[in-house]
Design a protein around this motif. Structure first.
Motif, PDB file in Angstrom:
ATOM      1  N   ALA A  53       0.828  -1.204   0.000  1.00  0.00           N
ATOM      2  CA  ALA A  53       0.000   0.000   0.000  1.00  0.00           C
ATOM      3  C   ALA A  53       0.865   1.258   0.000  1.00  0.00           C
ATOM      4  CB  ALA A  53      -0.929  -0.004   1.213  1.00  0.00           C
ATOM      5  N   VAL A  54       1.950   1.248   0.772  1.00  0.00           N
ATOM      6  CA  VAL A  54       2.849   2.405   0.792  1.00  0.00           C
ATOM      7  C   VAL A  54       3.516   2.563  -0.572  1.00  0.00           C
ATOM      8  CG1 VAL A  54       4.921   3.400   1.826  1.00  0.00           C
ATOM      9  CG2 VAL A  54       3.251   2.227   3.283  1.00  0.00           C
ATOM     10  N   ASN A  55       3.965   1.462  -1.160  1.00  0.00           N
ATOM     11  CA  ASN A  55       4.567   1.536  -2.491  1.00  0.00           C
ATOM     12  C   ASN A  55       3.590   2.105  -3.514  1.00  0.00           C
ATOM     13  OD1 ASN A  55       7.290   0.871  -2.670  1.00  0.00           O
ATOM     14  ND2 ASN A  55       6.919  -1.319  -2.565  1.00  0.00           N
ATOM     15  N   LEU A  56       2.350   1.650  -3.468  1.00  0.00           N
ATOM     16  CA  LEU A  56       1.357   2.122  -4.435  1.00  0.00           C
ATOM     17  C   LEU A  56       0.953   3.568  -4.175  1.00  0.00           C
ATOM     18  CD1 LEU A  56      -0.917  -1.046  -4.703  1.00  0.00           C
ATOM     19  CD2 LEU A  56       0.621  -0.140  -6.449  1.00  0.00           C
ATOM     20  N   TYR A  57       1.042   3.991  -2.940  1.00  0.00           N
ATOM     21  CA  TYR A  57       0.755   5.387  -2.605  1.00  0.00           C
ATOM     22  C   TYR A  57       1.723   6.314  -3.336  1.00  0.00           C
ATOM     23  CZ  TYR A  57       0.266   9.529   0.440  1.00  0.00           C
ATOM     24  OH  TYR A  57       0.066  10.797   0.944  1.00  0.00           O
ATOM     25  N   PHE A  58       2.995   5.926  -3.391  1.00  0.00           N
ATOM     26  CA  PHE A  58       3.991   6.731  -4.081  1.00  0.00           C
ATOM     27  C   PHE A  58       4.097   6.403  -5.561  1.00  0.00           C
ATOM     28  CE2 PHE A  58       5.403   7.174   0.304  1.00  0.00           C
ATOM     29  CZ  PHE A  58       5.702   8.536   0.366  1.00  0.00           C
ATOM     30  N   HIS A  59       3.763   5.182  -5.931  1.00  0.00           N
ATOM     31  CA  HIS A  59       3.882   4.750  -7.323  1.00  0.00           C
ATOM     32  C   HIS A  59       2.584   4.067  -7.766  1.00  0.00           C
ATOM     33  CE1 HIS A  59       8.230   5.504  -7.197  1.00  0.00           C
ATOM     34  NE2 HIS A  59       8.227   4.890  -6.022  1.00  0.00           N
ATOM     35  N   PRO A  60       1.502   4.810  -7.913  1.00  0.00           N
ATOM     36  CA  PRO A  60       0.209   4.195  -8.269  1.00  0.00           C
ATOM     37  C   PRO A  60       0.227   3.472  -9.603  1.00  0.00           C
ATOM     38  CG  PRO A  60       0.114   6.603  -8.433  1.00  0.00           C
ATOM     39  CD  PRO A  60       1.404   6.273  -7.752  1.00  0.00           C
ATOM     40  N   ASP A  61       1.225   3.799 -10.446  1.00  0.00           N
ATOM     41  CA  ASP A  61       1.298   3.133 -11.750  1.00  0.00           C
ATOM     42  C   ASP A  61       1.678   1.663 -11.632  1.00  0.00           C
ATOM     43  OD1 ASP A  61       3.787   4.334 -10.866  1.00  0.00           O
ATOM     44  OD2 ASP A  61       4.679   3.559 -12.706  1.00  0.00           O
ATOM     45  N   TYR A  62       2.243   1.271 -10.494  1.00  0.00           N
ATOM     46  CA  TYR A  62       2.609  -0.139 -10.331  1.00  0.00           C
ATOM     47  C   TYR A  62       1.407  -1.069 -10.539  1.00  0.00           C
ATOM     48  CZ  TYR A  62       7.143   0.987  -8.112  1.00  0.00           C
ATOM     49  OH  TYR A  62       8.410   1.413  -7.828  1.00  0.00           O
ATOM     50  N   ILE A  63       0.256  -0.629 -10.072  1.00  0.00           N
ATOM     51  CA  ILE A  63      -0.901  -1.532 -10.008  1.00  0.00           C
ATOM     52  C   ILE A  63      -1.320  -2.013 -11.389  1.00  0.00           C
ATOM     53  CG2 ILE A  63      -2.698   0.241 -10.142  1.00  0.00           C
ATOM     54  CD1 ILE A  63      -2.701  -2.868  -7.843  1.00  0.00           C
ATOM     55  N   LYS A  64      -1.038  -1.218 -12.413  1.00  0.00           N
ATOM     56  CA  LYS A  64      -1.499  -1.616 -13.753  1.00  0.00           C
ATOM     57  C   LYS A  64      -0.802  -2.875 -14.251  1.00  0.00           C
ATOM     58  CE  LYS A  64       1.398   1.089 -16.952  1.00  0.00           C
ATOM     59  NZ  LYS A  64       2.442   1.585 -16.060  1.00  0.00           N
ATOM     60  N   ASP A  65       0.351  -3.213 -13.653  1.00  0.00           N
ATOM     61  CA  ASP A  65       1.042  -4.435 -14.042  1.00  0.00           C
ATOM     62  C   ASP A  65       0.530  -5.662 -13.287  1.00  0.00           C
ATOM     63  OD1 ASP A  65       2.658  -3.452 -16.015  1.00  0.00           O
ATOM     64  OD2 ASP A  65       4.335  -2.998 -14.687  1.00  0.00           O
ATOM     65  N   TYR A  66      -0.459  -5.459 -12.415  1.00  0.00           N
ATOM     66  CA  TYR A  66      -0.991  -6.570 -11.619  1.00  0.00           C
ATOM     67  C   TYR A  66      -2.521  -6.569 -11.692  1.00  0.00           C
ATOM     68  CZ  TYR A  66       3.753  -6.544  -9.831  1.00  0.00           C
ATOM     69  OH  TYR A  66       5.120  -6.580  -9.728  1.00  0.00           O
ATOM     70  N   PRO A  67      -3.070  -6.761 -12.890  1.00  0.00           N
ATOM     71  CA  PRO A  67      -4.529  -6.717 -13.034  1.00  0.00           C
ATOM     72  C   PRO A  67      -5.248  -7.780 -12.216  1.00  0.00           C
ATOM     73  CG  PRO A  67      -3.491  -7.573 -15.021  1.00  0.00           C
ATOM     74  CD  PRO A  67      -2.391  -7.018 -14.173  1.00  0.00           C
ATOM     75  N   CYS A  68      -4.540  -8.827 -11.804  1.00  0.00           N
ATOM     76  CA  CYS A  68      -5.188  -9.868 -11.002  1.00  0.00           C
ATOM     77  C   CYS A  68      -5.688  -9.296  -9.678  1.00  0.00           C
ATOM     78  CB  CYS A  68      -4.238 -11.030 -10.754  1.00  0.00           C
ATOM     79  SG  CYS A  68      -2.784 -10.636  -9.768  1.00  0.00           S
ATOM     80  N   ILE A  69      -5.027  -8.242  -9.159  1.00  0.00           N
ATOM     81  CA  ILE A  69      -5.457  -7.638  -7.896  1.00  0.00           C
ATOM     82  C   ILE A  69      -6.784  -6.914  -8.083  1.00  0.00           C
ATOM     83  CG2 ILE A  69      -4.889  -5.843  -6.198  1.00  0.00           C
ATOM     84  CD1 ILE A  69      -1.972  -6.648  -6.491  1.00  0.00           C
ATOM     85  N   GLY A  70      -6.868  -6.128  -9.158  1.00  0.00           N
ATOM     86  CA  GLY A  70      -8.128  -5.437  -9.443  1.00  0.00           C
ATOM     87  C   GLY A  70      -9.257  -6.396  -9.740  1.00  0.00           C
ATOM     88  N   ALA A  71      -8.924  -7.505 -10.409  1.00  0.00           N
ATOM     89  CA  ALA A  71      -9.952  -8.487 -10.750  1.00  0.00           C
ATOM     90  C   ALA A  71     -10.583  -9.104  -9.504  1.00  0.00           C
ATOM     91  CB  ALA A  71      -9.366  -9.584 -11.645  1.00  0.00           C
ATOM     92  N   LYS A  72      -9.832  -9.164  -8.417  1.00  0.00           N
ATOM     93  CA  LYS A  72     -10.361  -9.682  -7.152  1.00  0.00           C
ATOM     94  C   LYS A  72     -10.990  -8.594  -6.288  1.00  0.00           C
ATOM     95  CE  LYS A  72     -10.017 -14.134  -6.369  1.00  0.00           C
ATOM     96  NZ  LYS A  72     -11.168 -14.952  -5.915  1.00  0.00           N
TER      97      LYS A  72
END
Length: 355
Positions: A264-283
């Motif tokens: 969560a801290v990493n994504l707070y500073f680098h929200p673009d990371y999440i786009k490489d892990y669509p499996c997280i959004g899918a859940k």
């Protein structure tokens, strides 16, 4: 190849063919089942203890060490111990499993809870070499447990298929020797049952499953106060982040919850990371401080130390300083080698998957 009892002894020229065939098998399997290309290399300048996968490039690059095992010349008549010969094969399948994990993170349409757990752990690892490498974390790392399990079990099946004229007990013993040697003499993913060697490959497989389940609740450590990790610096050294730090070190949060917090801290500073892990959004998993812990993170421009949010760079050094954990001093172990089965994400100097 020669067989005596339950011992297998190999000639270097035979090993050369064995390894080449194994690489071809893995490359074909990945292409057929994942529709991915991998650039697979056997490296004579790397130790047989080493393997790495870089999935930040395409084709995905895989390197496995075979130092001193391949023939030095055509008249090389040395005899190689089967225990040494099998290690690079295990490493090949270990690294191949990291390629499968990459595919699950990026392409799976219906992710399982395990897929998401592994993806969260991977995001937590970004920018965080010590969080990833420190033995307490590395050997409880779910991605590495699954990769080593695949390395051992897939190598067993591959060798049984390749040597159909050899008693499977002989091949099983080869794999058991590897696991028992590591479990007895190293800090490893598995512990020998009651301190006695494993005697059945199925018991080894079951032990890996247990280790994976235990990884969900095993403590993660941020033990080095002089921390080159971006998140580690925040949690140890920046007062504005004390509330977040206290959550990480709290006895109420452990394992998967700690991975979620660091991710969560990493994504707070680098929200673009999440786009490489669509499996997280899918859940439907929301990796924000508010959703996970009911807190708001400090302003991005406050208390981030010398690293800086956009320019956080990870040092490739692994300085040995006093290993501390809030509330006391831990037993100190040396950091593992950067290359010992560990480079599942390539260049440790990268600040993230898209850098």
């Amino acid at each position: 190849m020669m067989i005596s009892g339950k011992l297998m002894v190999f000639r270097p020229e035979f090993v050369n063919c064995l390894y080449s065939d194994c690489v071809s098998y893995i490359v074909h399997d990945v292409d057929l089942n994942l529709d991915l290309d991998i650039d697979f290399h056997l490296r004579g300048n790397m130790s047989i203890f080493d393997g790495r996968t870089n999935d930040t490039v395409y084709p995905i690059q895989v390197d496995v060490g075979v130092g001193d095992l391949l023939p030095k010349h055509k008249f090389d008549f040395r005899k190689l111990d089967g225990k040494d010969v099998v290690r690079p094969i295990i490493n090949m399948f270990h690294e191949a499993e990291h390629v499968h994990q990459y595919a699950q993170f990026h392409h799976v349409k219906h992710p399982t809870n395990e897929d998401v757990y592994l993806a969260v752990n991977r995001i937590a690892r970004e920018n965080n070499d010590l969080y990833y490498l420190y033995p307490e974390n590395y050997y409880h790392n779910p991605r590495e447990i699954r990769a080593e399990q695949a390395g051992v079990m897939d190598a067993y099946e591959y060798l049984c298929d390749s040597f159909s004229n050899v008693d499977e007990d002989v091949i099983e013993q080869l794999l058991l020797d590897y696991v028992n040697d590591r479990a007895k003499n190293e800090y490893y993913y598995l512990r020998q049952p009651l301190g006695k060697p494993f005697v059945d490959i199925l018991d080894v497989n079951k032990a890996f499953d247990i280790a994976f389940e235990e990884s969900k609740t095993s403590r993660r450590m941020y033990m080095q106060r002089n921390n080159d990790d971006f998140v580690g610096d925040l949690l140890w050294n920046q007062p504005e982040w004390d509330e977040v730090s206290n959550l990480f070190f709290s006895s109420a949060n452990y394992g998967y919850m700690q991975d979620k917090l660091v991710a969560a801290v990493n994504l707070y500073f680098h929200p673009d990371y999440i786009k490489d892990y669509p499996c997280i959004g899918a859940k439907g998993l929301n990796l924000s401080g508010e959703a996970l812990f009911g807190i708001s993170f400090p302003d991005k421009n406050v208390g981030i130390g010398a690293h800086g949010a956009k320019n956080a760079q990870v040092s490739k050094s692994s300085k040995m300083v006093l290993n501390r954990v809030r509330g006391g001093v831990s037993g100190s172990r040396p950091l593992p080698s950067f290359s010992e089965h560990m480079s599942d994400d390539g260049d440790y100097g990268n600040s993230g998957p898209n850098s």
